[in-house]
Each structure stands twice: as structure tokens, then as C-alpha cells.
Design an enzyme around this catalytic site. Structure first.
Site, mmCIF file in Angstrom:
data_model
loop_
_atom_site.group_PDB
_atom_site.id
_atom_site.type_symbol
_atom_site.label_atom_id
_atom_site.label_comp_id
_atom_site.label_asym_id
_atom_site.label_seq_id
_atom_site.Cartn_x
_atom_site.Cartn_y
_atom_site.Cartn_z
ATOM 1 N N ASP A 163 -2.855 -1.702 9.188
ATOM 2 C CA ASP A 163 -2.885 -1.730 7.719
ATOM 3 C C ASP A 163 -3.413 -3.062 7.179
ATOM 4 O OD1 ASP A 163 -1.822 0.836 7.539
ATOM 5 O OD2 ASP A 163 0.245 0.119 7.432
ATOM 6 N N LYS A 206 0.847 -1.203 0.000
ATOM 7 C CA LYS A 206 0.000 0.000 0.000
ATOM 8 C C LYS A 206 0.875 1.242 0.000
ATOM 9 C CE LYS A 206 0.946 1.639 4.182
ATOM 10 N NZ LYS A 206 1.624 2.877 4.417
HETATM 11 P P1 ATP Z 1 4.598 -0.849 9.222
HETATM 12 O O1 ATP Z 1 3.619 -1.805 8.569
HETATM 13 O O2 ATP Z 1 4.892 -1.170 10.660
HETATM 14 O O3 ATP Z 1 4.316 0.584 8.933
HETATM 15 P P2 ATP Z 1 6.551 -1.025 7.138
HETATM 16 O O4 ATP Z 1 5.484 -1.014 6.130
HETATM 17 O O5 ATP Z 1 7.500 0.121 7.109
HETATM 18 O O6 ATP Z 1 5.992 -1.161 8.575
HETATM 19 P P3 ATP Z 1 7.148 -3.884 7.047
HETATM 20 O O7 ATP Z 1 7.754 -4.391 5.787
HETATM 21 O O8 ATP Z 1 5.754 -4.244 7.351
HETATM 22 O O9 ATP Z 1 7.407 -2.318 7.052
HETATM 23 O O10 ATP Z 1 8.139 -4.358 8.228
HETATM 24 C C1 ATP Z 1 8.168 -3.809 9.524
HETATM 25 C C2 ATP Z 1 8.892 -4.798 10.450
HETATM 26 O O11 ATP Z 1 8.012 -5.880 10.691
HETATM 27 C C3 ATP Z 1 10.149 -5.408 9.857
HETATM 28 O O12 ATP Z 1 11.282 -4.724 10.277
HETATM 29 C C4 ATP Z 1 10.140 -6.850 10.362
HETATM 30 O O13 ATP Z 1 11.037 -7.032 11.431
HETATM 31 C C5 ATP Z 1 8.737 -7.087 10.903
HETATM 32 N N1 ATP Z 1 8.011 -8.179 10.209
HETATM 33 C C6 ATP Z 1 7.296 -9.162 10.790
HETATM 34 N N2 ATP Z 1 6.713 -9.958 9.871
HETATM 35 C C7 ATP Z 1 7.061 -9.478 8.680
HETATM 36 C C8 ATP Z 1 6.762 -9.869 7.351
HETATM 37 N N3 ATP Z 1 5.999 -10.940 7.069
HETATM 38 N N4 ATP Z 1 7.275 -9.125 6.341
HETATM 39 C C9 ATP Z 1 8.046 -8.031 6.624
HETATM 40 N N5 ATP Z 1 8.373 -7.644 7.867
HETATM 41 C C10 ATP Z 1 7.883 -8.332 8.895
#
Ligand code: ATP
Length: 317
Positions: free
Chosen positions: A155, A21
């Protein structure tokens, strides 16, 4: 509570795709007493997405593996393989809710940059909910999955919903938005991630004691989306977290400047960053912009994609 899966009828494995997203607009309210912030946002689902393959595990275990999709520059080493993985947490939450004793082997095929402000973990959680619902035959509706998902992350409901949607509350309350069938985007991937809580803290520090109004999405943006007025959508792209992300990662300003100079219709930091997204006139312009951004050396990678994509859905199985 739901019954146990019917023996013999369940699909042994399914593949579910879920979208990254972006926030076309992200207004952040004052810090609430519980530490969270109310949001007023326009979510938009990208065709860039992860896939989650789910296979029944009759021994009752929930396990997760993570691999990079062919050609994708994603740091899969940064994704946990243990119980903390959001997809595994989603599977366990659904299993508890539906009273399922069967386990599942999840394989996440990653294209969404990790910790990039594109809600990749939430996409994987949404995909795992849909996949486990199928292999366990829990028969849950989308609304039930969204309620379970919202407990895992704000989200997750949008990753199930897809399309373009207004988000309120912490982002878990959704309403559809009339928007063009296709918008063309370039996702400029940074080296390394940013922690979402760190970016919100930096925003609170930047705001200090200043009075912060409740956030609202500008009517002019919704009108531009309704009329498929791409230049106006570009003008109204905005993100209250951008200043905080730029403070933590000042080099992102170079990426924003470069993209605009190279002809982007508009550009913003995506969510909490550090990914930057640019709106382009059309898919050809997006392809050219992605190539030029890579050549400029201001970002680690740049990918042309589009929206709005569907929410988490079965693509094979
Ligand atoms: P948020 O959704 O918290 O705003 P983001 O979109 O910036 O975060 P994500 O890729 O969702 O980033 O990753 C945030 C953190 O979640 C990562 O640093 C990781 O340690 C943890 N995490 C847990 N499960 C997953 C997953 N399936 N994929 C990616 N990251 C994950």
C-alpha cells in the site's frame, strides 16, 4: 546510488502529511504459491491522515516517536517505536539506497486508526520517504520512492500517489481513475484492530477448494465514478475480505446495518477491517451520520472526512 547531502543546504526539519486509504472496491484473487493474493482494487485516499515530522540527526541514528494528534482516538501504544516501525524502515531503506550517512528523528503524529484496514503504517512509510528525501536532499523522484516503498508494503506506493487509483498486482501497480473531486465519507472506528494476515487466512478458509476467478474491477463502478454518480458508487462498493472480517468480528455487521439505516449511501468494511466506511450524499450528511453513529454506540468513534486527498506531501518545513 546518490551522493551525500550537500552540507549547509538541507532543511533541518520538515513535516509531511500522508493519507489513509480505503478500497472503494477490493477484489481478491486466489492464494498464490508465494502466499500472497492478486488484487483488483480501487484505492481512494482520505483527508484523514498522519503527519511525520523528520529532523536531521547528525549522529547518524534513525529514531521514531509516536504521538496522537489532538483529539484523535488512536491507540498509539500499539505502534512499535523500534526498528520494526514502518516509517523507520522506510528511512533506513532510503538511507541505504542513497548512501546517506546522516540519521533522522521521526515523530509520527497519528490520526489513522492502528491495524484498522486503512494502511496507516504504509502512510507513515510514504511520509517518511518524502520527509527523509527532503531533509537528506537525496533528490529521488516519486517513481524511485515508490519502488523503494513497494518493498516495504504493497500500500506504500498508493500512499505516495494519493487520489483515486486502480491497483493491481499486490496493490503496488497503480493507474489513475477518473473520479469525483470530492466524495464524503464516514470512518467508523472499531475498538481494537484486526491482523491483515489473519483476515486473508480466514478468506482462504472460507473459500476452501472453490475455484476463484482472477479479480477485476466492475466497469459499472468505473462508469459511476467517471459520472460522479454517488448513489451508483454506493451500490457498487464491495470488498472480498468483508465476509472474512465479519467472521472474525461479527459485531461489525451491526455497524454496517446501523449506518445503512441511518441513511448512508453505501457502506463496507475497509480493506481487512475492522474499520467500516460509509459513503454519504455530501459533507453535511456525513457529519450528521458520524454523530448518529457515535450516539448509536455501535462503534468506538466515527469521523466524517472526504476524498480524494493528495498523496504524501510536505506541509511544513
Ligand atoms: P496493513 O497495512 O498491514 O493492511 P492496517 O492498515 O490494518 O494494516 P496498520 O495501521 O498499517 O494497519 O498497522 C498494522 C501493524 O503494523 C500494526 O499492528 C503495527 O504493529 C505495525 N506498524 C508498524 N509501523 C507502524 C506505523 N508507523 N503505524 C501503524 N502501525 C505500524
Amino acid at each position: 546510488m546518490r551522493g551525500l547531502p550537500r552540507s549547509g543546504a538541507a532543511q533541518p526539519a520538515v513535516t509531511v502529511r500522508a493519507p489513509a486509504k480505503i478500497n472503494i472496491y477490493l477484489g481478491v484473487g486466489p492464494r498464490r504459491p508465494d502466499g500472497f493474493h492478486d488484487l483488483a482494487t480501487v484505492f481512494h485516499a482520505l483527508h484523514l491522515g498522519d503527519e511525520v515530522v523528520a529532523e536531521r540527526d547528525e549522529a547518524g541514528r534513525v529514531t521514531v516517536d509516536v504521538v496522537a494528534a489532538d483529539g484523535a482516538m488512536v491507540d498509539v501504544a500499539a505502534v512499535p517505536r523500534d526498528k520494526s516501525n514502518l516509517a523507520a524502515r522506510a528511512a533506513r531503506a532510503l538511507g541505504r539506497y542513497a548512501g546517506v550517512e546522516c540519521g533522522v528523528r521521526l515523530t509520527i503524529v497519528k490520526r489513522i486508526p492502528v491495524a484498522g484496514g486503512l494502511a496507516g503504517g504504509s502512510a507513515d512509510a510514504a511520509a517518511a520517504l518524502v520527509a527523509c528525501d527532503a531533509v537528506w536532499e537525496t533528490g529521488c523522484g516519486r517513481a524511485e520512492l515508490a519502488t523503494l516503498g513497494a518493498r516495504l508494503g504493497s500500500d506504500v506506493p498508493f500512499a505516495l500517489h494519493g487520489g483515486t487509483a486502480l491497483g493491481s498486482g499486490r496493490g503496488e501497480r497503480l493507474a489513475p481513475v477518473m473520479a469525483p473531486a470530492r466524495l464524503s465519507w464516514v470512518v467508523a472506528v472499531a475498538d481494537g484492530g484486526l491482523s491483515t494476515p489473519d483476515v486473508y487466512s480466514a478468506l482462504d478458509d472460507l473459500r476452501g477448494d472453490a475455484e476463484v476467478d482472477p479479480p477485476t474491477v466492475p466497469d459499472a463502478l468505473l462508469t459511476a465514478l467517471r459520472h460522479s454518480d454517488v448513489p451508483a458508487v454506493g451500490r457498487y462498493l464491495d470488498n472480498d475480505l468483508q465476509a472474512a472480517a465479519l467472521q472474525l468480528r461479527p459485531r461489525l455487521q451491526e455497524v454496517l446495518d446501523e449506518g445503512r439505516q441511518l441513511g448512508a449511501v453505501g457502506g463496507i468494511v475497509s480493506g481487512s477491517g475492522p474499520t467500516v466506511v460509509f459513503l454519504a450524499d455530501d459533507d453535511r450528511a456525513a457529519q450528521a451520520l458520524a454523530a448518529d453513529l457515535v450516539a448509536s454506540g455501535t462503534c468506538q468513534d466515527a469521523v466524517a472526512t472526504g476524498g480524494a486527498a493528495a498523496g504524501a506531501r510536505i506541509v511544513a518545513g
